[in-house]
Motif scaffolding. Structure first.
Motif: not given
Ligand SMILES: [Fe+2]
Length: 214
Positions: A99, A113-114
């Motif tokens: 990701h 998102e992280t």
């Protein structure tokens, strides 16, 4: 525990590219900048995910003018997962690495998102700012056969449109100066502002030298 950094370095020594703007030095610096940002962020991040993402975020690296460019980070994420599986990297961390890699590039338009994805995106953007950003941008321009700057109007002050497909220096105003506002972390934003100020100075100094002002 394995010395993963050594494993990643060994992989790159066997698979090095001829692109000096995306070489082992770039991956090492992105990793160092990522650690620096991570240490200042209140949210905890996984250092091993940061390390793997930093070393393999550009593992698929089509030329800047290629149609594949917008897919490069997704392709890099897929290839990184294959490489990490092959070298027995902890399986449970691979999706986090994927990701962070997929989301790192602007052109992919995948939201980070992280915390690891945010840090890697910021660390990579730092490499496009400051003295390093100036050097890498001009290198890429030369590699693509573009001019360094418009000889008569380097800062586009006399009515011409900025065009970074023709002139390396135009990329500063068109893209690089916008990066500080796009940073994902608070510490990244501060670091980026300082390096953007340097780029602005470099641009002004270069224009002075082009017009033979002293
Ligand atoms: Fe990069």
């Amino acid at each position: 525990m394995k010395n993963w950094q050594q494993v990643f370095e060994d992989w790159w020594h066997k698979n090095s590219s001829d692109d000096a703007s995306h070489d082992l030095g770039h991956f090492r610096r992105v990793y160092k900048i990522a650690l620096h940002i991570a240490a200042q962020e209140p949210e905890e991040s996984d250092p091993l995910v940061l390390m793997a993402a930093a070393y393999f975020h550009d593992v698929v690296n089509p030329p800047k003018n290629s149609d594949l460019r917008s897919k490069a980070s997704t392709l890099s994420a897929e290839k990184a997962a294959e490489i990490l599986t092959d070298i027995d990297f902890p399986q449970e961390k691979i999706s986090g690495v994927q990701h962070a890699i997929a989301a790192h590039s602007f052109s992919a338009a995948i939201p980070a998102e992280t915390i690891e994805a945010k840090i890697i995106q910021d660390a990579d953007r730092m490499e496009s700012l400051g003295a390093m950003g100036a050097a890498r941008t001009m290198y890429v321009s030369g590699r693509l056969g573009r001019s360094l700057f418009h000889a008569d109007d380097p800062l586009a002050e006399n009515g011409r449109a900025l065009d970074d497909k023709e002139y390396g220096l135009d990329h500063f105003a068109l893209k690089l100066m916008k990066l500080p506002a796009m940073m994902q972390t608070e510490s990244g934003r501060k670091l980026a502002a300082a390096r953007a100020a340097y780029l602005e100075d470099f641009r002004a100094q270069l224009a002075k030298e082009i017009s033979a002002e002293f």
